[in-house]
Design a protein around this motif. Structure first.
Motif, mmCIF file in Angstrom:
data_model
loop_
_atom_site.group_PDB
_atom_site.id
_atom_site.type_symbol
_atom_site.label_atom_id
_atom_site.label_comp_id
_atom_site.label_asym_id
_atom_site.label_seq_id
_atom_site.Cartn_x
_atom_site.Cartn_y
_atom_site.Cartn_z
ATOM 1 N N UNK A 150 60.264 29.798 48.248
ATOM 2 C CA UNK A 150 60.650 28.420 48.530
ATOM 3 C C UNK A 150 60.304 28.047 49.965
ATOM 4 N N UNK A 151 60.075 26.752 50.161
ATOM 5 C CA UNK A 151 59.776 26.263 51.516
ATOM 6 C C UNK A 151 60.378 24.888 51.713
ATOM 7 N N UNK A 152 60.929 24.668 52.895
ATOM 8 C CA UNK A 152 61.342 23.327 53.282
ATOM 9 C C UNK A 152 62.773 22.946 52.993
ATOM 10 N N UNK A 153 63.511 23.798 52.278
ATOM 11 C CA UNK A 153 64.909 23.452 52.000
ATOM 12 C C UNK A 153 65.856 24.601 52.335
ATOM 13 N N UNK A 154 65.377 25.505 53.145
ATOM 14 C CA UNK A 154 66.232 26.564 53.659
ATOM 15 C C UNK A 154 66.877 27.431 52.599
ATOM 16 N N UNK A 155 68.162 27.688 52.817
ATOM 17 C CA UNK A 155 68.891 28.652 51.999
ATOM 18 C C UNK A 155 69.301 28.139 50.625
ATOM 19 N N UNK A 156 69.030 26.880 50.316
ATOM 20 C CA UNK A 156 69.527 26.346 49.043
ATOM 21 C C UNK A 156 68.479 25.507 48.322
ATOM 22 N N UNK A 157 67.560 26.204 47.628
ATOM 23 C CA UNK A 157 66.655 25.489 46.720
ATOM 24 C C UNK A 157 67.070 25.876 45.299
ATOM 25 N N UNK A 158 68.149 25.263 44.856
ATOM 26 C CA UNK A 158 68.805 25.639 43.601
ATOM 27 C C UNK A 158 67.904 25.430 42.384
ATOM 28 N N UNK A 159 67.006 24.469 42.458
ATOM 29 C CA UNK A 159 66.084 24.158 41.359
ATOM 30 C C UNK A 159 65.446 25.424 40.789
ATOM 31 N N UNK A 160 64.930 26.284 41.652
ATOM 32 C CA UNK A 160 64.230 27.478 41.171
ATOM 33 C C UNK A 160 65.189 28.523 40.605
ATOM 34 N N UNK A 161 66.419 28.539 41.066
ATOM 35 C CA UNK A 161 67.415 29.466 40.507
ATOM 36 C C UNK A 161 67.731 29.094 39.060
ATOM 37 N N UNK A 162 67.735 27.805 38.784
ATOM 38 C CA UNK A 162 67.953 27.344 37.409
ATOM 39 C C UNK A 162 66.851 27.890 36.504
ATOM 40 N N UNK A 163 65.615 27.868 36.982
ATOM 41 C CA UNK A 163 64.506 28.417 36.194
ATOM 42 C C UNK A 163 64.721 29.895 35.886
ATOM 43 N N UNK A 164 65.109 30.675 36.893
ATOM 44 C CA UNK A 164 65.289 32.111 36.694
ATOM 45 C C UNK A 164 66.376 32.384 35.654
ATOM 46 N N UNK A 165 67.445 31.610 35.694
ATOM 47 C CA UNK A 165 68.549 31.822 34.756
ATOM 48 C C UNK A 165 68.260 31.273 33.358
ATOM 49 N N UNK A 166 67.685 30.076 33.272
ATOM 50 C CA UNK A 166 67.633 29.387 31.979
ATOM 51 C C UNK A 166 66.302 29.493 31.236
ATOM 52 N N UNK A 167 65.189 29.701 31.946
ATOM 53 C CA UNK A 167 63.895 29.764 31.254
ATOM 54 C C UNK A 167 63.877 30.825 30.162
ATOM 55 N N UNK A 168 64.532 31.956 30.422
ATOM 56 C CA UNK A 168 64.487 33.070 29.472
ATOM 57 C C UNK A 168 65.327 32.811 28.227
#
Length: 281
Positions: A150-168
């Motif tokens: 991630x870049x540009x939003x520091x410690x909290x780019x939650x969008x990509x965490x949703x992908x890791x949890x829900x894509x599967x």
């Protein structure tokens, strides 16, 4: 015309490490190389005449800082001052997501930088199309190895965490990006912001034909209409039926199914019906 991967730089370092740099492009009929795709840095480790490629980010991050909070290992350059408050806000969102979807924590490596150019450089991209023109927060997730860049939003780019949890959960779902935008926004802006921009754009561009939904590309460098519409659909269903509806929505395997079964749209009149739905938001 043939594709080429041309190595133009070789530099041996200590401990058996060699840095290679390669141009990805194509040659025309006169054998002229045209740089078109990227310039990539590779890291090769050799020992006893055996050689293996090392992920550039694994090599460069050796000198970066690390902080572990719950199930997230934050990895970031030494130049960045760690923001505990933002990290804690991310963890709260992750816990809430786990509860709502009844999921166990996933160990995630979260590698982030302040700028897009920095994260791409760490991943080995010296040049790629779009580099230097990405000033919005962005990210990419690897939900196989549970790594987020991630870049540009520091410690909290939650969008990509949703992908890791829900894509599967539903790998064939056309709404995995919509769920990530619904929960975590896009490019550092919340879903509501993108829907308003989409609404204004469509009202000013009557020529856009949403019957050809898949042909509707980016409005600009800020808003992806496909992501905004899919996030909007998730939001509408959640308001109506809560988590039961959201999980039902995620199980569909095509957008035609979503439009027909969930929203009762006549696909022949998709342009009209979808525009009306967007305008009601």
């Amino acid at each position: 015309m043939t594709n080429n991967k041309t190595i133009y730089y070789v530099k041996p370092l200590t401990n058996g490490i060699t840095i290679l740099k390669s141009i990805g492009g194509w040659t025309d009929s006169l054998k002229n190389l045209n740089i078109m795709y990227d310039i990539i840095s590779f890291v090769v480790k050799g020992e006893n005449q055996q050689y293996q490629f090392i992920s550039p980010v694994n090599y460069y991050k050796q000198n970066w800082q690390k902080r572990k909070i719950r199930n997230v290992e934050f990895v970031f350059p030494k130049s960045h001052t760690f923001n505990v408050k933002k990290a804690d806000s991310l963890i709260k969102l992750v816990k809430k997501l786990e509860i709502e979807w009844r999921l166990k924590p996933i160990e995630i490596e979260y590698i982030f930088t302040d700028t897009y150019d920095e994260i791409q450089s760490a991943r080995g991209f010296i040049y790629s199309i779009g580099l230097g023109n990405r000033d919005k927060p962005s990210g990419i997730s690897n939900d196989v190895d549970n790594i987020i860049y991630s870049a540009g939003n520091g410690e909290n780019y939650f969008h990509e965490f949703v992908h890791v949890y829900l894509n599967r959960l539903h790998p064939k779902s056309p709404l995995n990006e919509g769920l990530a935008v619904y929960y975590g926004g896009s490019m550092g802006k919340p879903l509501k912001w993108h829907i308003q921009r989409l609404k204004n754009y469509l009202n000013n561009h009557k020529e856009i034909d949403l019957n050809k939904y898949d042909d509707f590309g980016y409005l600009d460098n800020f808003t992806n209409p496909d992501s905004a519409i899919k996030g909007m659909l998730c939001n509408i269903v959640f308001k109506k039926d809560g988590m039961i509806g959201l999980k039902r929505l995620a199980a569909y395997e095509s957008m035609d199914e979503v439009f027909e079964k969930e929203f009762k749209f006549d696909l022949k009149n998709l342009n009209k019906e979808l525009r009306e739905l967007i305008n009601r938001q």
